[in-house]
Design an enzyme around this catalytic site. Structure first.
Site, short mmCIF file in Angstrom:
data_model
loop_
_atom_site.label_atom_id
_atom_site.label_comp_id
_atom_site.label_asym_id
_atom_site.label_seq_id
_atom_site.Cartn_x
_atom_site.Cartn_y
_atom_site.Cartn_z
N CYS A 103 0.91 -1.23 -0.02
CA CYS A 103 -0.12 -0.06 0.00
C CYS A 103 0.82 1.42 0.01
O CYS A 103 0.39 2.38 -0.18
CB CYS A 103 -1.00 -0.06 1.26
SG CYS A 103 -1.71 -1.50 1.30
N ASN A 117 -10.40 -0.13 0.54
CA ASN A 117 -8.84 -0.13 0.30
C ASN A 117 -8.24 -0.40 -0.90
O ASN A 117 -8.45 -1.59 -1.09
CB ASN A 117 -8.19 -0.86 1.63
CG ASN A 117 -6.95 -0.86 1.78
OD1 ASN A 117 -6.33 -0.48 1.07
ND2 ASN A 117 -6.07 -1.54 2.77
N HIS A 173 -3.37 6.70 3.80
CA HIS A 173 -3.73 5.36 3.08
C HIS A 173 -5.06 5.24 3.74
O HIS A 173 -5.44 5.20 4.68
CB HIS A 173 -2.75 4.30 3.48
CG HIS A 173 -3.15 3.03 2.99
ND1 HIS A 173 -3.52 2.75 1.84
CD2 HIS A 173 -3.41 1.74 3.57
CE1 HIS A 173 -4.27 1.48 1.64
NE2 HIS A 173 -3.75 0.98 2.69
#
Ligand code: UT7
Length: 320
Positions: free
Chosen positions: A109, A274, A244
């Site tokens: 990520c 996500n 994030h």
């Protein structure tokens, strides 16, 4: 050494709500939303990830008034493209008519932040003036759709930015705190070698949510502190936080001690879930296109992910 000259993004057409998931999983909108802040996510159906990556790259180039032939380096942050080779970056290079060096990188990520720091090094050492950074993630092809504790968290998508030599980036910090157990997405192909003596790992994603949660809150908090110190700023000096988008509770907890005005913290998790590396890119493009950022605003990107990796980057928004 660089400023952001243009942004773009592309999401799959299909939107899957929490209620849709509750049709085949023992879950509910109430559980998912209160635990994570997610209502919906985009999921690949008829599209290829390549197509999304190319579209977001072209949109970013158009926004930056830049042609593919003028790009000196293409970096693509992804955990897995449609093909191992060509890389996603080479597929984008072909589509935009570029002969620049092009490669994929996997920092889960945090991939886009790693790419920004690589771009800064290439520009800083005179090897490039213009870098195209793309991120594209097909999380729906990596998760186990029978595991309600993981598959509900993720979404698919792509984002891109063009960065150019000039004043903009103020500081960056990247780290890894190696932990190979808390998040694992085993490689599921190529295991039919007659010489293979180690067999096949479990075929799908595994995540220890609680462990990752604790790591994330700590790591995001520390990276914010470190990157601000490197830029000689305090967290209160930052105009916009682009964290994030893994879980609203993680974002809130990691920023709590800095008493940041919540309007400065940008979110799109409720609509996208996500999207791994792509999350901060889509967030950036969405708010850039809304006209949220004014020239001179300080943007702080912060992320954590599998590996376990983490990082933060501060840039001045100098796009005209
Ligand atoms: O990009 C990095 C990716 N990873 C992350 O960001 C993950 C970080 N971790 C988290 O965000 C949170 O730990 C989760 C959202 C994954 C889980 O939240 P939690 O509050 O830590 O829940 P939990 O794991 O403690 O589970 C509580 C209960 C369990 O049931 P029991 O054992 O208490 O009976 C789970 O089985 O919730 C159950 N559960 C669900 N129930 C309904 C787990 N998933 C679901 C679900 N729907 N989808």
């Amino acid at each position: 050494m660089f400023y952001i000259a243009g942004t773009g993004s592309a999401l799959p057409e299909k939107v899957v709500s929490n209620d849709d998931l509750a049709q085949f999983l023992d879950t509910s909108d109430e559980w998912i939303y209160t635990r994570t802040g997610i209502h919906r996510r985009h999921v690949l159906t008829h599209e290829r990830l390549d197509d999304l990556a190319i579209l977001s790259a072209k949109r970013a180039l158009e926004d930056a008034h830049t042609e593919g032939k003028d790009v000196d380096l293409i970096l693509c942050a992804t955990m897995r493209g449609d093909t191992y080779t060509p890389s996603l970056a080479c597929t984008v290079a072909e589509a935009i008519g570029s002969h620049a060096p092009a490669f994929d990188l996997n920092a889960a990520c945090v991939g886009v932040l790693y790419a920004m720091e690589i771009a800064d090094s290439f520009i800083g050492t005179g090897k490039a003036n213009t870098v195209l950074i793309v991120s594209a993630e097909a999380m729906s092809k990596l998760v186990d759709w029978t595991d309600r504790s993981t598959c509900v968290l993720f979404g698919d998508g792509s984002g891109a930015m063009v960065v150019k030599r000039g004043e903009g980036r103020l500081a960056g910090v990247l780290t890894s705190d190696p932990d190979t157990k808390s998040i694992r997405m085993p490689n599921i192909e190529g295991m039919n070698s007659p010489y293979n003596q180690i067999g096949q790992e479990k075929l799908a994603m595994y995540m220890d949510g609680g462990e990752v949660y604790k790591f994330a809150v700590n790591a995001m908090g520390h990276r914010i502190e470190e990157v601000c110190a490197r830029a000689n700023l305090s967290p209160a000096d930052i105009d916009w936080y682009l964290p994030h988008q893994a879980n609203v509770r993680i974002i809130t907890a990691s920023l709590k001690k800095y008493k940041i005005d919540k309007d400065k913290v940008l979110l799109n998790i409720s609509e996208c879930g996500n999207m791994s590396a792509t999350s901060v890119m889509v967030l950036l493009d969405e708010y850039a296109k809304k006209g949220t950022f004014k020239k001179g605003d300080k943007l702080l990107f912060v992320a954590f992910g599998g590996g376990l990796t983490s990082g933060a980057v501060i840039i001045n928004w100098n796009k005209e």
